[in-house]
Design a protein around this motif. Structure first.
Motif, PDB file in Angstrom:
ATOM      1  N   ASP A  28       0.832  -1.200   0.000  1.00  0.00           N
ATOM      2  CA  ASP A  28       0.000   0.000   0.000  1.00  0.00           C
ATOM      3  C   ASP A  28       0.868   1.252   0.000  1.00  0.00           C
ATOM      4  OD1 ASP A  28      -2.215   1.529  -0.064  1.00  0.00           O
ATOM      5  OD2 ASP A  28      -3.086   0.798   1.799  1.00  0.00           O
ATOM      6  N   LYS A  29       1.599   1.431  -1.064  1.00  0.00           N
ATOM      7  CA  LYS A  29       2.479   2.590  -1.204  1.00  0.00           C
ATOM      8  C   LYS A  29       2.361   3.134  -2.621  1.00  0.00           C
ATOM      9  CE  LYS A  29       6.463  -0.308  -2.398  1.00  0.00           C
ATOM     10  NZ  LYS A  29       7.846  -0.712  -2.044  1.00  0.00           N
ATOM     11  N   LEU A  30       2.709   4.393  -2.782  1.00  0.00           N
ATOM     12  CA  LEU A  30       2.590   5.033  -4.080  1.00  0.00           C
ATOM     13  C   LEU A  30       3.603   4.459  -5.058  1.00  0.00           C
ATOM     14  CD1 LEU A  30       2.016   8.785  -3.178  1.00  0.00           C
ATOM     15  CD2 LEU A  30       0.344   6.965  -3.532  1.00  0.00           C
ATOM     16  N   TYR A  31       3.160   4.356  -6.320  1.00  0.00           N
ATOM     17  CA  TYR A  31       4.044   3.867  -7.379  1.00  0.00           C
ATOM     18  C   TYR A  31       4.943   5.016  -7.808  1.00  0.00           C
ATOM     19  CZ  TYR A  31       5.552   1.565 -11.663  1.00  0.00           C
ATOM     20  OH  TYR A  31       6.308   0.998 -12.652  1.00  0.00           O
ATOM     21  N   GLN A  32       6.245   4.847  -7.664  1.00  0.00           N
ATOM     22  CA  GLN A  32       7.184   5.946  -7.870  1.00  0.00           C
ATOM     23  C   GLN A  32       7.554   6.202  -9.328  1.00  0.00           C
ATOM     24  OE1 GLN A  32       8.025   8.164  -5.579  1.00  0.00           O
ATOM     25  NE2 GLN A  32       6.699   7.080  -4.148  1.00  0.00           N
TER      26      GLN A  32
ATOM     27  N   CYS B 160     -18.140  -1.882  -2.911  1.00  0.00           N
ATOM     28  CA  CYS B 160     -16.825  -1.248  -3.048  1.00  0.00           C
ATOM     29  C   CYS B 160     -16.628  -0.279  -1.887  1.00  0.00           C
ATOM     30  CB  CYS B 160     -16.737  -0.515  -4.382  1.00  0.00           C
ATOM     31  SG  CYS B 160     -15.165   0.341  -4.642  1.00  0.00           S
ATOM     32  N   ILE B 161     -15.526  -0.447  -1.125  1.00  0.00           N
ATOM     33  CA  ILE B 161     -15.293   0.375   0.062  1.00  0.00           C
ATOM     34  C   ILE B 161     -13.993   1.174  -0.025  1.00  0.00           C
ATOM     35  CG2 ILE B 161     -16.661  -1.125   1.562  1.00  0.00           C
ATOM     36  CD1 ILE B 161     -13.992  -2.357   2.529  1.00  0.00           C
ATOM     37  N   ASP B 162     -13.262   1.032  -1.121  1.00  0.00           N
ATOM     38  CA  ASP B 162     -11.987   1.740  -1.264  1.00  0.00           C
ATOM     39  C   ASP B 162     -11.627   1.758  -2.748  1.00  0.00           C
ATOM     40  OD1 ASP B 162      -9.479   2.840  -1.029  1.00  0.00           O
ATOM     41  OD2 ASP B 162      -8.660   1.304   0.289  1.00  0.00           O
ATOM     42  N   TYR B 163     -11.278   2.942  -3.268  1.00  0.00           N
ATOM     43  CA  TYR B 163     -10.917   3.069  -4.683  1.00  0.00           C
ATOM     44  C   TYR B 163      -9.812   4.124  -4.740  1.00  0.00           C
ATOM     45  CZ  TYR B 163     -12.050   2.648  -9.720  1.00  0.00           C
ATOM     46  OH  TYR B 163     -12.035   2.382 -11.067  1.00  0.00           O
ATOM     47  N   LYS B 164      -8.579   3.663  -4.938  1.00  0.00           N
ATOM     48  CA  LYS B 164      -7.428   4.535  -4.742  1.00  0.00           C
ATOM     49  C   LYS B 164      -6.500   4.532  -5.952  1.00  0.00           C
ATOM     50  CE  LYS B 164      -3.824   5.391  -1.247  1.00  0.00           C
ATOM     51  NZ  LYS B 164      -3.245   4.872   0.025  1.00  0.00           N
ATOM     52  N   ASN B 165      -6.062   5.715  -6.339  1.00  0.00           N
ATOM     53  CA  ASN B 165      -5.054   5.881  -7.375  1.00  0.00           C
ATOM     54  C   ASN B 165      -3.691   5.765  -6.715  1.00  0.00           C
ATOM     55  OD1 ASN B 165      -3.232   6.834  -9.333  1.00  0.00           O
ATOM     56  ND2 ASN B 165      -4.729   8.278 -10.178  1.00  0.00           N
ATOM     57  N   MET B 166      -2.956   4.715  -7.060  1.00  0.00           N
ATOM     58  CA  MET B 166      -1.671   4.460  -6.406  1.00  0.00           C
ATOM     59  C   MET B 166      -0.533   5.281  -7.000  1.00  0.00           C
ATOM     60  SD  MET B 166      -2.774   2.460  -4.149  1.00  0.00           S
ATOM     61  CE  MET B 166      -1.235   2.054  -3.336  1.00  0.00           C
ATOM     62  N   ALA B 167      -0.816   6.083  -8.029  1.00  0.00           N
ATOM     63  CA  ALA B 167       0.210   6.954  -8.594  1.00  0.00           C
ATOM     64  C   ALA B 167       0.318   8.262  -7.823  1.00  0.00           C
ATOM     65  CB  ALA B 167      -0.073   7.234 -10.065  1.00  0.00           C
TER      66      ALA B 167
ATOM     67  N   GLY C  58      -2.022   8.771  -4.855  1.00  0.00           N
ATOM     68  CA  GLY C  58      -2.639   8.587  -3.543  1.00  0.00           C
ATOM     69  C   GLY C  58      -4.055   9.092  -3.419  1.00  0.00           C
ATOM     70  N   GLN C  59      -4.678   9.526  -4.519  1.00  0.00           N
ATOM     71  CA  GLN C  59      -6.023  10.079  -4.430  1.00  0.00           C
ATOM     72  C   GLN C  59      -7.053   8.998  -4.098  1.00  0.00           C
ATOM     73  OE1 GLN C  59      -7.664  11.679  -8.071  1.00  0.00           O
ATOM     74  NE2 GLN C  59      -9.301  12.773  -7.008  1.00  0.00           N
ATOM     75  N   GLN C  60      -7.839   9.241  -3.056  1.00  0.00           N
ATOM     76  CA  GLN C  60      -8.985   8.398  -2.734  1.00  0.00           C
ATOM     77  C   GLN C  60     -10.188   8.947  -3.502  1.00  0.00           C
ATOM     78  OE1 GLN C  60     -11.266   5.699  -2.014  1.00  0.00           O
ATOM     79  NE2 GLN C  60      -9.522   5.443  -0.616  1.00  0.00           N
ATOM     80  N   LEU C  61     -10.772   8.116  -4.347  1.00  0.00           N
ATOM     81  CA  LEU C  61     -11.873   8.554  -5.191  1.00  0.00           C
ATOM     82  C   LEU C  61     -13.239   8.367  -4.544  1.00  0.00           C
ATOM     83  CD1 LEU C  61     -10.434   7.039  -8.455  1.00  0.00           C
ATOM     84  CD2 LEU C  61     -10.869   9.468  -8.121  1.00  0.00           C
ATOM     85  N   LEU C  62     -13.316   7.451  -3.587  1.00  0.00           N
ATOM     86  CA  LEU C  62     -14.612   7.061  -3.038  1.00  0.00           C
ATOM     87  C   LEU C  62     -14.951   7.873  -1.789  1.00  0.00           C
ATOM     88  CD1 LEU C  62     -16.471   4.761  -4.111  1.00  0.00           C
ATOM     89  CD2 LEU C  62     -15.713   3.414  -2.146  1.00  0.00           C
ATOM     90  N   ARG C  63     -16.200   8.324  -1.703  1.00  0.00           N
ATOM     91  CA  ARG C  63     -16.667   9.005  -0.497  1.00  0.00           C
ATOM     92  C   ARG C  63     -17.837   8.273   0.160  1.00  0.00           C
ATOM     93  NH1 ARG C  63     -21.443  10.965  -1.541  1.00  0.00           N
ATOM     94  NH2 ARG C  63     -21.961  11.232  -3.740  1.00  0.00           N
TER      95      ARG C  63
ATOM     96  N   MET D 294      -6.648   9.096 -13.442  1.00  0.00           N
ATOM     97  CA  MET D 294      -5.771  10.171 -13.901  1.00  0.00           C
ATOM     98  C   MET D 294      -5.001  10.761 -12.728  1.00  0.00           C
ATOM     99  SD  MET D 294      -6.004  10.635 -17.170  1.00  0.00           S
ATOM    100  CE  MET D 294      -7.029  10.272 -18.592  1.00  0.00           C
ATOM    101  N   ASP D 295      -3.748  11.136 -12.984  1.00  0.00           N
ATOM    102  CA  ASP D 295      -2.926  11.691 -11.915  1.00  0.00           C
ATOM    103  C   ASP D 295      -2.501  13.127 -12.181  1.00  0.00           C
ATOM    104  OD1 ASP D 295      -0.993  11.461 -13.873  1.00  0.00           O
ATOM    105  OD2 ASP D 295       0.020   9.746 -12.978  1.00  0.00           O
ATOM    106  N   SER D 296      -3.146  13.790 -13.157  1.00  0.00           N
ATOM    107  CA  SER D 296      -2.719  15.136 -13.514  1.00  0.00           C
ATOM    108  C   SER D 296      -3.855  15.872 -14.207  1.00  0.00           C
ATOM    109  CB  SER D 296      -1.501  15.075 -14.439  1.00  0.00           C
ATOM    110  OG  SER D 296      -1.155  16.348 -14.924  1.00  0.00           O
ATOM    111  N   TYR D 297      -3.774  17.215 -14.152  1.00  0.00           N
ATOM    112  CA  TYR D 297      -4.691  18.057 -14.911  1.00  0.00           C
ATOM    113  C   TYR D 297      -4.096  18.440 -16.260  1.00  0.00           C
ATOM    114  CZ  TYR D 297      -7.612  18.729 -10.776  1.00  0.00           C
ATOM    115  OH  TYR D 297      -8.447  18.538  -9.711  1.00  0.00           O
ATOM    116  N   ASP D 298      -2.827  18.136 -16.491  1.00  0.00           N
ATOM    117  CA  ASP D 298      -2.146  18.509 -17.717  1.00  0.00           C
ATOM    118  C   ASP D 298      -2.796  17.834 -18.926  1.00  0.00           C
ATOM    119  OD1 ASP D 298       0.295  19.651 -19.157  1.00  0.00           O
ATOM    120  OD2 ASP D 298       0.460  17.510 -19.632  1.00  0.00           O
TER     121      ASP D 298
END
Length: 768
Positions: A69-73, A115-122, A124-129, A352-356
């Protein structure tokens, strides 16, 4: 009973209670008490075995490790991801986790799947509320949730400590079992032309099986499928409904995804249309049309709705668009007969991990390259306008002489693919064999929509009850009419029996509904769009699996088409060539933000088209060789195949040499020229413009193509962004295969490049 597949990752439970009671009753009636005792003993053994297999199957899933459970570097757009898609268990078997290093999605299994967890591992954004159902179906006019848990009081966020207190709904479809399997190809693509990727995607598929306790739904099994892909932060979700009963059901609506997502922004007042939607997820389904040549405008299924249960939101009127629901709105009544299976749309969820804009586009393009590898196929083809068979042979000969790979009989030619007479089949089979003997593939053109057939066969407007009045293009046949069904059969018959390799389907089904109740391909208005879509997609999947390349100007990529129009105004080809070249470069620049070069075609009329005088056309080709060359370089240099439409590719030896030279240049650098582009500067006629291809996996990691539209020589110095080439310290740059120069890459991943370009000309550089 339980069973395990070869991966020991499948748990299938079968209810044997009804069968057992039936056998016991029969034995008792026959007075066979000893046999009853023996049978009861066998049932006990089976029951014990069933429990142990079910539990051991879950336990045989690999356990989730906290260190994962760590970010993909590394940057997944530059360096391949080593982590493979996997399915894990956690919390003593309570949870199942989908994980591939880039995305993590967690499901609670009991008392119902949610579904109780939906996370971007790039990032760390948690998408689910909040917890929502796994899907929702409306059957015979009644809506039912599929899975999900109830009782969450605060819907702005979700804490793990709350999960155990949540409950299942009495009327919801209830989780029964799950399966895990290796990802299988959605389409069994048969590659027959050059493509930058011929590999099908890999990963895992997790399926949850649900049943309802409602007697009215007895015999309906629902499976919710999650496909997790290797190397992408992508999950594709879809569901299937199997009718195992002896009666029919009416499927009024299928929502195959419902997510309570974190809001993108908050506002005290404002409508859903005014407020931004969650940017952390790009959503696309295989249910899109309307001739826009862009997915976001073609989309027919994505609904960003409000969530009234989210009472702590900032918006006073609860209008925050934070509830994502996926369903085709105009499909309101599909009959599901006994033994049939209904498969929903397929929802691609790309994190997605960016607004670019460029980075987001690169992510979408990589998704297409991976999940729809046929979109990377990119043959070099001519658009022939022919009057007779000899012109076809002459064009084939010119294609073979210049390095072209395919020929398409364009609109206005003498090829009629709807004519399945023996004479016509023999004619085109002979010409097809002639082309194949020269190493050239051949194909034809057919128009479906924007044409009138008859009152009986055209789409019926539900408002007026009249044919064509509600058609997208003003007039259109119904694909489910007698004519429409025969049209599909004729096309398949023609291609199968002539050996055609390419198919250009103009005016593909644009979503027209039809209120006819006499068309054999649909029952009425409620199922007309769904049924026609299935027919159209079925044709494209058939072509794809038979090795037939498909050009179709609408968004059917995920169901087998290869190429769509870049996006252009046809009347512009009547303008002077000087204007056409700038407009074409603008079209290329604008059309490749979310499409790869191979997904689009451009247009180069060689003869008069849509009006215009001598200043607009290229014929005689030898007299306009400079413009002909630059138009070819613009398209080949961008990786976009243009439809060179006319009776010939060259008219003199000098023209032949130039066409051969440009095609040879393209083939030499084909790999990098089919790579994604970085947008440098859009053409405006005032100064230089250009693009850069990048692919960190190739030896040549970048190719820069620059143009000077001015009537004087220019010299410019620019900052060239090399981040997506994967280079970090130095870059070796060559101009037009000249001497190599070494450049140091600065901390912003740029090099400083100075170049000069002759008037109304171009130059190019390779980067290693």
């Amino acid at each position: 009973m339980g069973c395990k597949n070869k991966d020991s990752q499948v748990c299938i439970q079968v209810n044997i209670k009804q069968v057992s009671f039936a056998i016991l009753a029969a034995l008792y009636t026959a007075g066979m008490k000893k046999l009853i005792a023996c049978f009861l003993f066998v049932i006990i053994i089976i029951a014990v075995n069933n429990c142990s297999v079910a539990q051991s199957s879950i336990s045989q899933l690999p356990a989730w490790q906290a260190v994962m459970d760590k970010l993909y570097q590394p940057d997944w757009l530059i360096k391949p991801v080593a982590e493979k898609a996997g399915v894990f268990t956690e919390s003593g078997g309570k949870d199942i986790i989908l994980y591939n290093g880039l995305v993590k999605r967690v499901f609670r299994l009991q008392p119902n799947v949610a579904c109780i967890d939906y996370k971007n591992m790039a990032n760390g954004q948690q998408l689910l509320r909040s917890v929502k159902p796994e899907g929702r179906v409306t059957i015979n006019g009644v809506a039912y949730d599929i899975g999900g848990l109830h009782g969450q009081k605060e819907n702005a966020y979700l804490l793990p400590a709350w999960i155990d207190s949540l409950t299942a709904g009495d009327k919801d479809f209830i989780f029964q079992s799950f399966t895990v399997s290796a990802l299988q190809p959605y389409i069994n693509w048969k590659p027959t032309v050059w493509a930058s990727n011929t590999n099908q995607p890999s990963g895992k598929m997790l399926s949850f099986i649900f049943k309802s306790n409602d007697p009215a739904l007895k015999g309906l099994d629902i499976a919710v499928h999650y496909e997790l892909y290797d190397g992408l932060p992508l999950i594709i979700k879809w569901l299937s409904i199997k009718n195992n009963s002896s009666r029919s059901f009416t499927i009024n609506r299928v929502e195959n995804e419902i997510l309570g997502l974190v809001e993108e922004e908050s506002a005290v007042v404002g409508s859903p249309e005014q407020m931004k939607k969650q940017h952390g997820m790009y959503v696309e389904t295989n249910y899109a049309f309307n001739n826009a040549m862009r997915y976001d405008i073609s989309d027919q299924t994505t609904h960003w709705n409000t969530d009234s249960s989210y009472t702590s939101q900032v918006n006073y009127n609860y209008q925050t668009p934070c509830l994502l629901e996926i369903y085709p709105e105009k499909v309101t009544g599909v009959e599901l007969a006994p033994g049939e299976t209904y498969n929903s749309v397929r929802t691609c969820e790309l994190l997605m991990d960016s607004y670019d804009r460029e980075r987001r586009g690169l992510a979408i393009r990589k998704m297409y390259r991976t999940i729809a590898p046929w979109t990377t196929a990119n043959p070099i083809f001519m658009h022939l306008v022919s009057r007779d068979d000899q012109q076809v042979k002459d064009a084939v000969n010119q294609c073979a002489a210049t390095g072209y790979e395919a020929l398409i009989l364009s609109f206005g030619s003498h090829c009629n693919m709807e004519d399945t007479s023996a004479e016509n089949i023999t004619r085109w089979k002979t010409l097809s064999a002639y082309a194949h003997n020269k190493g050239i593939k051949i194909g034809g053109y057919s128009l479906f929509s924007s044409r009138r057939i008859s009152d009986e066969d055209d789409v019926i407007d539900p408002v007026t009850g009249k044919p064509d009045t509600g058609a997208f293009f003003g007039a259109a046949p119904c694909l489910g009419s007698k004519w429409g069904l025969a049209y599909l059969d004729k096309l398949k018959y023609f291609m199968s029996n002539t050996g055609f390799d390419l198919f250009e389907n103009d005016g593909p089904y644009p979503g027209d509904v039809c209120a006819s109740t006499t068309h054999p391909g649909h029952k009425g208005l409620d199922d007309s769009q769904w049924k026609q879509m299935e027919l159209q997609k079925g044709l494209y999947r058939w072509c794809n699996e038979h090795g037939i390349y498909v050009n179709a100007p609408d968004w059917y990529f995920l169901d087998g088409t290869n190429k769509i129009a870049l996006g252009y105004r046809e009347v512009n080809f009547s303008l002077p060539r000087e204007q056409q070249m700038i407009l074409n470069r603008q079209n290329i620049y604008d059309g490749l933000w979310e499409k790869t070069p191979s997904m689009s075609w451009g247009f180069v009329p060689l003869t008069k088209y849509q009006g215009g005088g001598p200043e607009a056309i290229l014929e005689p080709l030898s007299e306009h060789l400079k413009d002909y060359e630059q138009l070819m370089v613009q398209y080949y240099g961008s990786g976009v195949q243009a439809c060179y439409r006319g009776p010939r590719l060259y008219d003199a030896d000098i023209t032949k040499r130039k066409v051969t030279e440009v095609v040879g240049w393209y083939k030499k650098y084909r790999d990098i020229l089919n790579a994604d582009i970085i947008h440098l500067r859009r053409a405006d006629g005032r100064d230089w413009d250009g693009i850069m291809h990048v692919d960190p996996s190739l030896r040549i990691k970048g190719l820069v193509l620059l143009f000077n539209p001015l009537k004087e020589k220019i010299t410019r110095t620019i900052q060239l962004p090399l981040y997506y080439t994967g280079l970090t310290d130095v870059a070796t740059v060559r101009e037009k295969e000249g001497a190599a120069k070494t450049y140091s890459i600065d901390r912003k991943n740029n090099i400083t490049l100075t170049f000069s370009i002759a008037p109304e000309s171009y130059t190019w550089f390779t980067i290693e």
